[in-house]
Design a protein around this motif. Structure first.
Motif, mmCIF file in Angstrom:
data_model
loop_
_atom_site.group_PDB
_atom_site.id
_atom_site.type_symbol
_atom_site.label_atom_id
_atom_site.label_comp_id
_atom_site.label_asym_id
_atom_site.label_seq_id
_atom_site.Cartn_x
_atom_site.Cartn_y
_atom_site.Cartn_z
ATOM 1 N N ASN A 162 -91.409 24.442 34.487
ATOM 2 C CA ASN A 162 -90.742 24.654 35.378
ATOM 3 C C ASN A 162 -91.336 25.561 36.371
ATOM 4 O O ASN A 162 -90.707 25.862 37.683
ATOM 5 C CB ASN A 162 -89.410 25.205 35.591
ATOM 6 N N GLY A 163 -92.448 26.598 36.092
ATOM 7 C CA GLY A 163 -93.078 27.704 36.745
ATOM 8 C C GLY A 163 -92.743 28.876 36.990
ATOM 9 O O GLY A 163 -92.637 29.772 37.648
ATOM 10 N N THR A 164 -91.849 28.949 35.776
ATOM 11 C CA THR A 164 -91.537 30.354 35.449
ATOM 12 C C THR A 164 -92.229 30.732 33.847
ATOM 13 O O THR A 164 -92.460 30.496 34.083
ATOM 14 C CB THR A 164 -89.889 30.889 35.779
ATOM 15 N N ILE A 165 -91.954 32.443 34.081
ATOM 16 C CA ILE A 165 -91.921 32.969 32.376
ATOM 17 C C ILE A 165 -91.037 33.775 32.277
ATOM 18 O O ILE A 165 -90.015 34.071 33.012
ATOM 19 C CB ILE A 165 -93.576 34.241 32.997
ATOM 20 N N ILE A 166 -90.850 32.860 30.848
ATOM 21 C CA ILE A 166 -90.107 33.682 30.266
ATOM 22 C C ILE A 166 -90.174 35.067 29.140
ATOM 23 O O ILE A 166 -90.880 34.343 28.682
ATOM 24 C CB ILE A 166 -88.345 33.076 29.596
ATOM 25 N N ASP A 167 -89.958 36.295 29.193
ATOM 26 C CA ASP A 167 -90.131 37.341 28.426
ATOM 27 C C ASP A 167 -89.272 36.955 27.054
ATOM 28 O O ASP A 167 -88.593 36.360 26.611
ATOM 29 C CB ASP A 167 -90.061 38.471 28.753
#
Length: 340
Positions: A162-167
């Motif tokens: 989705n084009g995001t980074i989750i920590d």
């Protein structure tokens, strides 16, 4: 592994026969969609896609379809759902299948069809000659429940798509709040990615603010508050559930289920079981076992025995009309906190 199969499908490296088995319906559905997207051209589904329920239709009928030349396309895609003859589990068995016809097809499969047998069973019956032959000649993939590490990786990869980074902290929080259902997790990751479209970063604070809690997860949090002697916060969650018109008896049943799990995990840990073994034995996801193990450390055997008795008494009184149901759970929480 199912993800290896996905890579092959995306590369359009097809075999004539596949067996997809397992109980993780999300992975089964995703695999089927990947086949449709990569085997059939645009607008071909109307002509070259067929689905048969083998609980209702003999396999020889489906195989006749597989041997039919595709219309306006290169390949036909045939899904054969519920092949009960591949499992030892009890199935509907409404029709008799000419399995010799399938064995014949396996020896000489149609060059212009891809047949995917979708078996929603935990295991295939390895004793059967047909199963052995399929494992030798077909591509067999298992759509099983993902372990904790796989679930975390799934969340990270979904966010990345989705084009995001989750920590890492956000991933842990999401599993604790949303549970391990892949349909729900996918929906929540997509929602968070949309919300974080500008920053492209998903953190634990955003997860806490936006992720929807299931009833089970709300009650897990409620129990966790009691475990850590925060009865006021536990009661706040309980009152919120009542405002959402959740049935008190259902709330009580899930609370009882959580404490039963805590009790079982504590006992199995004493016997030397690992988390994966406990998950298989109790038929719950190992991540739930991990969380319950953390809660189990806060209770002695005597406390858990007392709590189970309190829950049984509350259930009896609720079902016999001895006391107001909402008040029963409230009193249980107070007694649990006070240790009386």
């Amino acid at each position: 592994m199912i993800f290896d199969l996905w890579k092959q499908i995306k590369r359009k490296e097809f075999s004539p026969i596949y067996v997809l088995y397992g109980t993780e319906s999300f992975l089964v559905n995703e695999t089927k969609q990947l086949f449709i997207q990569n085997v059939l051209g645009e607008d071909e589904s109307d002509f070259n896609l067929s689905t048969y329920d083998l609980d209702e239709i003999p396999i020889e009928v489906a195989l006749e379809d597989a041997e039919t030349i595709p219309f306006l396309g290169d390949k036909r895609l045939i899904f054969l759902n519920n092949p009960g003859f591949l499992t030892a589990e009890k199935t509907k068995d409404k029709v008799e299948h000419q399995l010799g016809r399938l064995e014949q097809y396996m020896k000489e499969p149609s060059p212009y069809s891809i047949v995917v047998m979708v078996a929603p069973y935990e295991k295939l019956d390895e004793r059967k000659k047909l199963t052995k032959e399929l494992k030798r000649t077909a591509v067999v993939a298992e759509a099983k429940k993902l372990g904790e590490h796989e679930l975390k990786n799934w969340i990270v990869q979904r966010a990345k798509a989705n084009g995001t980074i989750i920590d890492n902290e956000a991933v842990e929080r999401m599993l604790a709040l949303a549970g391990t259902n892949l349909f729900l997790l996918t929906s929540e990751v997509d929602k968070l990615s949309l919300y974080c479209n500008e920053t492209k970063q998903i953190d634990a604070e955003t997860v806490e603010k936006l992720v929807s809690r299931s009833l089970e997860q709300n009650i897990f949090t409620l129990v966790d508050k009691v475990v850590h002697r925060k009865v006021d916060e536990a009661l706040r969650i309980y009152y919120d559930l009542l405002r959402q018109n959740e049935e008190p008896l259902k709330i009580l049943a899930i609370i009882a289920g959580q404490f039963r799990l805590i009790y079982q995990v504590k006992e199995l840990a004493r016997r030397g079981y690992g988390q994966q073994q406990m998950g298989g034995y109790l038929k719950v996801h190992p991540f739930r076992v991990k969380l319950a193990a953390g809660q189990a450390m806060q209770f002695s055997d005597e406390e858990l025995t007392r709590i189970m008795k309190m829950l049984a008494d509350a259930d009896y009184q609720a079902k016999t009309g001895g006391m107001n149901k909402e008040l029963l759970i409230e009193m249980f929480l107070f007694h649990l906190h006070s240790g009386s």
